[in-house]
Design a protein around this motif. Structure first.
Motif, short mmCIF file in Angstrom:
data_model
loop_
_atom_site.label_atom_id
_atom_site.label_comp_id
_atom_site.label_asym_id
_atom_site.label_seq_id
_atom_site.Cartn_x
_atom_site.Cartn_y
_atom_site.Cartn_z
N ASP A 193 0.83 -1.21 0.00
CA ASP A 193 0.00 0.00 0.00
C ASP A 193 0.86 1.26 0.00
OD1 ASP A 193 -2.32 -1.51 -0.02
OD2 ASP A 193 -2.56 -1.42 2.17
N GLU A 194 1.93 1.26 0.80
CA GLU A 194 2.84 2.41 0.83
C GLU A 194 3.54 2.57 -0.51
OE1 GLU A 194 3.96 2.04 5.58
OE2 GLU A 194 5.14 0.96 4.08
N ARG A 195 3.96 1.45 -1.09
CA ARG A 195 4.60 1.49 -2.40
C ARG A 195 3.66 2.06 -3.46
NH1 ARG A 195 4.42 -1.11 -6.99
NH2 ARG A 195 6.27 -1.24 -8.28
N ALA A 196 2.41 1.63 -3.43
CA ALA A 196 1.43 2.11 -4.40
C ALA A 196 1.22 3.62 -4.26
CB ALA A 196 0.11 1.37 -4.24
N ALA A 197 1.14 4.11 -3.03
CA ALA A 197 0.95 5.55 -2.80
C ALA A 197 2.15 6.35 -3.28
CB ALA A 197 0.69 5.81 -1.32
N ILE A 198 3.36 5.84 -3.03
CA ILE A 198 4.57 6.53 -3.45
C ILE A 198 4.67 6.53 -4.98
CG2 ILE A 198 7.10 6.40 -3.42
CD1 ILE A 198 6.74 5.32 -0.47
N CYS A 199 4.37 5.41 -5.61
CA CYS A 199 4.40 5.33 -7.07
C CYS A 199 3.35 6.23 -7.70
CB CYS A 199 4.21 3.89 -7.53
SG CYS A 199 5.64 2.84 -7.22
N ARG A 200 2.18 6.30 -7.10
CA ARG A 200 1.12 7.18 -7.61
C ARG A 200 1.57 8.64 -7.54
NH1 ARG A 200 -2.69 4.67 -5.57
NH2 ARG A 200 -2.55 5.53 -3.48
N ALA A 201 2.16 9.03 -6.42
CA ALA A 201 2.66 10.40 -6.27
C ALA A 201 3.75 10.69 -7.30
CB ALA A 201 3.20 10.61 -4.86
N TYR A 202 4.61 9.70 -7.55
CA TYR A 202 5.67 9.85 -8.54
C TYR A 202 5.08 10.05 -9.94
CZ TYR A 202 9.73 8.64 -11.41
OH TYR A 202 10.73 8.65 -12.34
N GLY B 132 5.89 13.67 -9.97
CA GLY B 132 7.33 13.61 -10.13
C GLY B 132 8.04 13.12 -8.87
N GLU B 133 9.37 13.18 -8.96
CA GLU B 133 10.20 12.64 -7.87
C GLU B 133 9.99 13.33 -6.54
OE1 GLU B 133 14.17 12.97 -9.51
OE2 GLU B 133 14.14 10.85 -10.08
N TRP B 134 9.90 14.65 -6.55
CA TRP B 134 9.80 15.37 -5.27
C TRP B 134 8.44 15.18 -4.62
CZ3 TRP B 134 14.11 16.03 -3.10
CH2 TRP B 134 15.26 16.26 -3.86
N ALA B 135 7.40 15.00 -5.41
CA ALA B 135 6.09 14.68 -4.84
C ALA B 135 6.15 13.30 -4.18
CB ALA B 135 5.01 14.70 -5.92
N ALA B 136 6.88 12.39 -4.79
CA ALA B 136 7.04 11.06 -4.20
C ALA B 136 7.88 11.12 -2.93
CB ALA B 136 7.68 10.11 -5.22
N VAL B 137 8.86 12.01 -2.88
CA VAL B 137 9.64 12.20 -1.65
C VAL B 137 8.73 12.66 -0.52
CG1 VAL B 137 11.40 13.64 -0.56
CG2 VAL B 137 11.87 12.56 -2.76
N VAL B 138 7.84 13.59 -0.81
CA VAL B 138 6.89 14.06 0.20
C VAL B 138 6.02 12.91 0.69
CG1 VAL B 138 4.90 15.57 0.60
CG2 VAL B 138 6.89 16.43 -0.65
N GLU B 139 5.54 12.11 -0.23
CA GLU B 139 4.71 10.95 0.14
C GLU B 139 5.52 9.96 0.97
OE1 GLU B 139 1.15 8.98 0.41
OE2 GLU B 139 1.52 10.94 -0.48
N LEU B 140 6.74 9.71 0.59
CA LEU B 140 7.62 8.82 1.36
C LEU B 140 7.77 9.31 2.79
CD1 LEU B 140 9.82 6.44 1.24
CD2 LEU B 140 11.44 8.32 0.95
N ARG B 141 7.93 10.59 2.95
CA ARG B 141 8.11 11.17 4.28
C ARG B 141 6.85 11.13 5.12
NH1 ARG B 141 12.12 16.19 2.87
NH2 ARG B 141 14.02 14.93 2.88
N ARG B 142 5.71 10.92 4.50
CA ARG B 142 4.48 10.72 5.28
C ARG B 142 4.55 9.42 6.06
NH1 ARG B 142 -0.31 10.05 2.32
NH2 ARG B 142 -1.42 10.51 4.24
N TYR B 143 5.29 8.45 5.53
CA TYR B 143 5.36 7.12 6.14
C TYR B 143 6.65 6.89 6.93
CZ TYR B 143 1.56 6.18 2.89
OH TYR B 143 0.38 6.23 2.20
N PHE B 144 7.73 7.51 6.52
CA PHE B 144 9.03 7.25 7.13
C PHE B 144 9.74 8.56 7.45
CE2 PHE B 144 8.07 3.97 3.98
CZ PHE B 144 8.00 2.86 4.80
N SER B 145 10.51 8.57 8.52
CA SER B 145 11.21 9.79 8.91
C SER B 145 12.62 9.81 8.30
CB SER B 145 11.29 9.89 10.44
OG SER B 145 11.97 8.77 10.96
#
Length: 61
Positions: A7-16, A20-33
């Motif tokens: 589920d986290e992977r799907a959300a990060i890929c969707r944001a990407y 783009g990459e920086w939107a995916a970075v923001v999404e990644l940071r929602r889950y991990f510090s």
């Protein structure tokens, strides 16, 4: 090192795909510090390229 659920992977890929990459970075940071931009970007690129392993079983002779 951390574990990413499907589920986290799907959300990060969707944001990407949508932003783009920086939107995916923001999404990644929602889950991990992850505070370092380079590490977060590296993780995003790894997650986006990740493909599930083949589930086929070896043939028996």
């Amino acid at each position: 090192m951390f574990t990413v659920s499907e589920d986290e992977r799907a959300a990060i890929c969707r944001a990407y795909e949508e932003g783009g990459e920086w939107a995916a970075v923001v999404e990644l940071r929602r889950y991990f510090s992850i505070e370092d931009n380079q590490n977060a970007l590296y993780a995003v690129r790894s997650i986006v390229r990740w493909r599930p392993a083949s589930l086929s079983l070896p043939r028996r002779l």
